[in-house]
Write an enzyme that holds these catalytic residues in place. Structure first.
Site, mmCIF file in Angstrom:
data_model
loop_
_atom_site.group_PDB
_atom_site.id
_atom_site.type_symbol
_atom_site.label_atom_id
_atom_site.label_comp_id
_atom_site.label_asym_id
_atom_site.label_seq_id
_atom_site.Cartn_x
_atom_site.Cartn_y
_atom_site.Cartn_z
ATOM 1 N N LYS A 34 -13.639 1.942 -2.828
ATOM 2 C CA LYS A 34 -14.638 2.153 -1.619
ATOM 3 C C LYS A 34 -15.905 3.223 -2.270
ATOM 4 C CE LYS A 34 -11.386 2.149 2.228
ATOM 5 N NZ LYS A 34 -10.879 2.917 3.434
ATOM 6 N N HIS A 63 7.927 -26.894 -1.220
ATOM 7 C CA HIS A 63 7.509 -27.897 -1.565
ATOM 8 C C HIS A 63 6.128 -27.362 -2.511
ATOM 9 C CE1 HIS A 63 10.120 -31.034 0.352
ATOM 10 N NE2 HIS A 63 10.052 -30.037 0.922
ATOM 11 N N GLU A 122 0.764 -1.162 0.049
ATOM 12 C CA GLU A 122 -0.042 -0.117 -0.066
ATOM 13 C C GLU A 122 0.834 1.391 0.193
ATOM 14 O OE1 GLU A 122 -4.422 -0.628 1.627
ATOM 15 O OE2 GLU A 122 -3.089 0.619 3.159
HETATM 16 O O1 PA5 Z 1 -3.308 1.572 6.020
HETATM 17 C C1 PA5 Z 1 -4.356 2.126 6.148
HETATM 18 O O2 PA5 Z 1 -4.507 3.118 6.158
HETATM 19 C C2 PA5 Z 1 -5.653 1.108 5.599
HETATM 20 O O3 PA5 Z 1 -5.167 -0.049 5.507
HETATM 21 C C3 PA5 Z 1 -6.583 1.248 6.506
HETATM 22 O O4 PA5 Z 1 -6.102 0.788 7.678
HETATM 23 C C4 PA5 Z 1 -7.820 0.492 6.422
HETATM 24 O O5 PA5 Z 1 -8.180 0.835 5.041
HETATM 25 C C5 PA5 Z 1 -8.976 0.501 7.382
HETATM 26 O O6 PA5 Z 1 -9.281 1.955 7.538
HETATM 27 P P1 PA5 Z 1 -10.283 2.366 8.701
HETATM 28 O O7 PA5 Z 1 -9.101 2.269 10.060
HETATM 29 O O8 PA5 Z 1 -10.295 3.732 8.661
HETATM 30 O O9 PA5 Z 1 -11.408 1.649 8.824
#
Ligand code: PA5
Length: 437
Positions: free
Chosen positions: A417, A303, A282
């Site tokens: 989203k 394996h 990410e």
């Molecule tokens: O690293 C990040 O910012 C994302 O993976 C969020 O943690 C994830 O989308 C969850 O978001 P939230 O904590 O707002 O529900």
């Protein structure tokens, strides 16, 4: 020995020392950008000095809450997705016993939209003493919001008004739907600092509360992270192995190695791999750039994926994580009959054999054209895990900036989203175009 040491023995054949040295100036520029907070996304650099900055009062409140949950409940359901749960799951699996010997069980929800998973979970918790820790920084992410709504209903149906005492919320200090619900119902709550993004948040209440409930020594975890914070504030590639790791990754990236496989020889690392994948995936995968993060647990995957890694398409490199010391001393017994022919291994520890498996596979993969970065961690305990977590976060920030992207945003995740809100008809997100049927 250093707490986390990058051993160059399997990478020297691929990258000359001079190439690494040539990166030093560039690394220093990025180091200043991180520490002077002048790079893209610098408003999310709160994690940088969080371990040494976290307040004693907050830590004590987390410990006290965790203690009471641990002593009174059978199950804690952690509701969250991505950075809101992966870190806690990773560390819990690494540090707690493998086979159900825990005082309290931690289970997870809000990472999927599977009706089967939810119904199985509700059946499983029936008759058990249950608490919930719902974790969401935005407080609006659909998957955990739906799971929390369902589980909360079950809690109120089961415990009546006392359900409120079993609900623990970790979210923003003042914004989002979850904060509103918390204030309205007087749930016990913990704050996610605004300047720390999800995937960099495991050392805040996001990870610390469930981990303390699970029995992890969160003070030791933080002590390890504080040591890393100090040691890894050094811009020199000779002395900062997190930066050295970042530099190797980016040199390999420039040479066309587009996939990194994190390999461990320890099954308890499997969830840690998932945390690491999210952190790097990410943070770096944007603007058409990035190294695809994958993972394997050896010997299991020697394996299955071993063949591909040895001999398949050549676009991958491996980062092997190992633990130098082993506290378990599980030994291979001598057998009079020796039907299996294993007496040549008698009295060796499993750890010794495992470390030979590491050398054997590293040498084989290297012969197969796979650059191997070896990260050696001194020991598998709370302190060293805290250090390792910070090590990867610091390496990730350096590596992403070296490749020219902002390590702290995730625009690609936002798009799905938005699409989902449109497709599901969320008010304010009316469809601009007809969805594909
Ligand atoms: O690293 C990040 O910012 C994302 O993976 C969020 O943690 C994830 O989308 C969850 O978001 P939230 O904590 O707002 O529900």
């Amino acid at each position: 020995m250093a707490i986390v040491k990058l051993n160059t023995v399997y990478i020297n054949r691929f990258i000359e020392k001079e190439e690494i040295h040539a990166f030093q100036d560039f690394v220093e520029v990025v180091h200043d950008r991180i520490h002077e907070r002048t790079g893209a996304g610098s408003e999310y650099l709160g994690w940088l000095d969080w371990p040494s900055k976290m307040s004693e009062a907050e830590l004590e409140r987390i410990e006290a809450t965790a203690e009471s949950i641990r002593n009174t409940m059978d199950v804690l359901i952690v509701v969250g997705i991505g950075g809101s749960y992966l870190g806690a799951k990773a560390i819990k699996k690494l540090l707690r016993p493998s086979f159900g010997l825990d005082q309290i069980q931690i289970i997870y929800a809000g990472q999927n939209l599977s009706s089967r998973y939810m119904e199985d979970l509700l059946s499983y918790i029936k008759g058990k003493n249950v608490a919930v820790n719902v974790i969401s920084k935005s407080g609006t992410t659909t998957e955990p919001a739906i799971a929390f709504r369902t589980i909360r209903k079950w809690m109120y149906d089961t415990y009546g008004e006392q359900a409120a005492e079993r609900i623990f919320v970790t979210t923003d200090e003042s914004e989002g739907a979850l904060r509103k619900a918390t204030d309205k119902n007087s749930y016990t709550s913990f704050e996610i600092p605004r300047d720390i993004g999800g995937r960099y948040s495991v050392l805040t209440a996001v990870g610390l509360l469930p981990l303390a409930v699970a029995g992890v020594n969160i003070r030791e975890l933080l002590r390890g992270a504080v040591q890393a914070e100090k040691e890894l504030a050094n811009p020199s590639l000779e002395e900062n192995d997190a930066y050295l790791y970042a530099a190797y990754r980016q040199i390999l990236n420039l040479r066309g190695y587009s996939m990194e496989i994190l390999a461990s020889y320890e099954p308890a690392m499997s969830d840690f791999h998932e945390w690491w994948k999210q952190l790097f995936g990410e943070s770096e995968g944007k603007q058409g750039k990035g190294i695809f993060p994958a993972s394997v647990v050896y010997s299991t995957d020697l394996h299955s994926l071993g063949q591909f890694i040895q001999d398949g398409r050549r676009s991958l490199f491996e980062t092997m994580v190992s633990f130098a010391e082993d506290e378990y001393e599980s030994t291979i017994a001598f057998d009079e009959e020796n039907d299996d022919g294993l007496n040549y291994l008698a009295d060796k520890t499993l750890h010794e054999v495992n470390m030979e498996a590491l050398k054997a596979s590293a040498l084989a993969h290297m012969e197969g054209g796979v650059p191997v970065i070896s990260l050696e961690v001194e020991r598998m305990d709370d302190f060293h895990t805290g250090y390792l977590i910070y090590f990867f976060m610091k390496a990730c920030a350096m590596s992403a900036y070296l490749s020219g992207v902002n390590p702290f945003d995730q625009p690609g995740v936002e798009l799905y989203k938005q699409n989902m809100f449109e497709l599901l008809g969320k008010p304010g997100y009316e469809q601009k175009e007809k969805p594909i049927k």
